[in-house]
Write a protein that holds these residues in place. Structure first.
Motif, PDB file in Angstrom:
ATOM      1  N   TYR A 128       1.195   5.590  -0.170  1.00 40.89           N
ATOM      2  CA  TYR A 128       0.549   6.861   0.420  1.00 40.89           C
ATOM      3  C   TYR A 128       1.215   7.911   0.101  1.00 40.89           C
ATOM      4  CZ  TYR A 128      -1.376   3.068   3.471  1.00 40.89           C
ATOM      5  OH  TYR A 128      -1.928   2.041   3.854  1.00 40.89           O
ATOM      6  N   VAL A 185      -3.619   0.820  -3.411  1.00 41.21           N
ATOM      7  CA  VAL A 185      -3.457  -0.382  -3.100  1.00 41.21           C
ATOM      8  C   VAL A 185      -3.161  -1.489  -4.132  1.00 41.21           C
ATOM      9  CG1 VAL A 185      -5.227  -0.143  -1.034  1.00 41.21           C
ATOM     10  CG2 VAL A 185      -6.010  -0.938  -3.423  1.00 41.21           C
ATOM     11  N   LEU A 226      -3.568  13.287   4.816  1.00 41.70           N
ATOM     12  CA  LEU A 226      -3.228  12.372   3.728  1.00 41.70           C
ATOM     13  C   LEU A 226      -3.818  12.759   2.165  1.00 41.70           C
ATOM     14  CD1 LEU A 226      -2.905   9.182   2.680  1.00 41.70           C
ATOM     15  CD2 LEU A 226      -5.065   9.011   3.142  1.00 41.70           C
ATOM     16  N   PHE A 228       7.817   5.748   6.398  1.00 40.91           N
ATOM     17  CA  PHE A 228       8.027   6.948   5.465  1.00 40.91           C
ATOM     18  C   PHE A 228       9.015   7.281   4.911  1.00 40.91           C
ATOM     19  CE2 PHE A 228       4.180   9.353   6.554  1.00 40.91           C
ATOM     20  CZ  PHE A 228       3.277   8.372   7.330  1.00 40.91           C
ATOM     21  N   ASN A 273       0.831  -1.274   0.044  1.00 39.43           N
ATOM     22  CA  ASN A 273       0.064  -0.153   0.011  1.00 39.43           C
ATOM     23  C   ASN A 273       0.956   1.102   0.077  1.00 39.43           C
ATOM     24  OD1 ASN A 273      -2.201  -1.782   0.285  1.00 39.43           O
ATOM     25  ND2 ASN A 273      -2.467  -1.242   2.310  1.00 39.43           N
ATOM     26  N   TYR A 284      -3.798   7.462  -1.672  1.00 34.32           N
ATOM     27  CA  TYR A 284      -3.355   6.260  -1.463  1.00 34.32           C
ATOM     28  C   TYR A 284      -3.723   5.151  -2.338  1.00 34.32           C
ATOM     29  CZ  TYR A 284      -7.740   4.749   0.545  1.00 34.32           C
ATOM     30  OH  TYR A 284      -9.189   4.259   0.563  1.00 34.32           O
ATOM     31  N   TYR A 308       1.450  11.918   1.760  1.00 39.08           N
ATOM     32  CA  TYR A 308       0.978  12.854   2.693  1.00 39.08           C
ATOM     33  C   TYR A 308       1.601  14.210   2.341  1.00 39.08           C
ATOM     34  CZ  TYR A 308      -0.953   9.229   5.807  1.00 39.08           C
ATOM     35  OH  TYR A 308      -1.633   8.073   6.276  1.00 39.08           O
ATOM     36  N   LEU A 310       5.372  13.652   2.054  1.00 41.51           N
ATOM     37  CA  LEU A 310       6.109  12.446   2.590  1.00 41.51           C
ATOM     38  C   LEU A 310       5.336  11.360   1.912  1.00 41.51           C
ATOM     39  CD1 LEU A 310       5.792  13.956   5.932  1.00 41.51           C
ATOM     40  CD2 LEU A 310       7.879  12.837   5.278  1.00 41.51           C
TER      41      LEU A 310
END
Lengths: 112, 108
Positions: A34, A51, A46, A103, A32, A49, A36, A90
Motif C-alpha cells: 500500500y 495484491v 490510501l 508501515f 499486499n 494498493y 498512503y 507511507l
C-alpha cells in the motif's frame, strides 16, 4: 522477521520534476502493498494498493502512479510534481487480506 | 466506502490520568487496528483487534464488532504517550481506511 524499508526519509523537489519513492519488504512473500499519503498531520489517505506483481489499484485520481516490478518492491512515481503533491508518504504491507498491516518510516516530500 | 470516526479529536491529559479513545465505523469489518503516530511520523502498531479485548501494559483495547465501535484505554498516562492515535478498519475491500485521529498531549 519481516521488515519494511522506505527511502528517502526526506525529499525536497522543485515543481515539475519527476519523483520516485521506493519501498521494499523483507521476510515475506506475496505481501499486499500500500501507498498512503498524510497531509496536514492527520488522516491517512490510501493512494494505491497491490495484491501481486503488476496488479495496481488506484484509489483517487491524482498526479501519481505506482508500480510493482517485483514481488516485494513497490514504487510511487510522478512525471511532473505539483505543489499539492507535498506531504508525508507511507508504504505499508500486510500478509493477506484483513491481515495486520505494518508501515514504513515514511518519506516527507516538499515540493517547492 | 466505510466511514471511520474517532473521538475526541484532541485530548489534553495530566500525567498519571486515564483516558478512553473511541472509534466508530459504519459497516462490518474484517480488520481493525490501533496505531500511535510518534513525533517523527512513524506509525507504531498498538493492537490488531477486529473483535474482543486485548491488553498490552498500560494500554488496552476493546472492539464490539456487532455495535461497530472500538475503544482504546490509556491508563496512568505518561508524557511519552503523547502523539496521534489512529484507528483503521478494513471492510469488504482490500484496504485499510483510517479515522481522523485523536491528538493526545500528556502534560508533566
Amino acid at each position: 522477521s519481516q521488515t519494511i524499508h522506505q527511502w528517502p526519509a526526506t525529499l525536497v523537489q522543485p515543481v515539475g520534476s519527476p519523483l520516485s519513492l521506493e519501498c521494499t519488504v523483507e521476510g515475506t512473500s506475496n505481501p499486499n502493498l500500500y501507498w498512503y499519503r498524510q497531509a496536514a498531520g492527520r488522516g491517512l489517505q490510501l493512494l494505491f494498493y497491490s495484491v501481486g506483481i503488476g496488479q495496481i489499484s488506484s484509489e483517487v485520481p491524482q498526479n501519481l502512479s505506482a508500480s510493482r516490478p517485483q514481488d516485494r518492491q513497490f514504487i510511487l512515481s510522478s512525471k511532473k510534481l505539483l505543489l499539492s503533491d507535498s506531504g508525508f508518504y507511507l508504504c505499508a504491507w500486510s500478509v493477506s487480506r484483513a491481515g495486520e498491516a505494518f508501515f514504513g518510516q515514511g518519506t516527507r516530500l516538499t515540493v517547492v | 466506502g466505510i466511514q471511520v470516526e474517532q473521538s475526541p479529536p484532541d485530548l489534553i491529559l495530566q500525567e498519571g490520568a486515564n483516558s478512553t479513545l473511541r472509534c466508530n465505523f459504519s459497516d462490518s469489518v474484517n480488520n481493525l487496528q490501533w496505531f500511535h503516530q510518534n513525533p517523527w511520523g512513524q506509525l507504531i502498531n498498538l493492537f490488531y483487534i477486529p473483535s474482543g479485548t486485548k491488553q498490552n501494559g498500560r494500554l488496552s483495547a476493546t472492539t464490539v464488532a456487532t455495535e461497530r465501535y472500538s475503544l482504546l484505554y490509556i491508563s496512568s498516562s505518561q508524557t511519552t504517550d503523547s502523539g496521534v492515535y489512529f484507528c483503521a478498519v478494513e471492510g469488504a475491500g482490500n484496504k485499510l481506511t483510517f479515522g481522523g485521529g485523536t491528538r493526545v498531549l500528556v502534560k508533566p
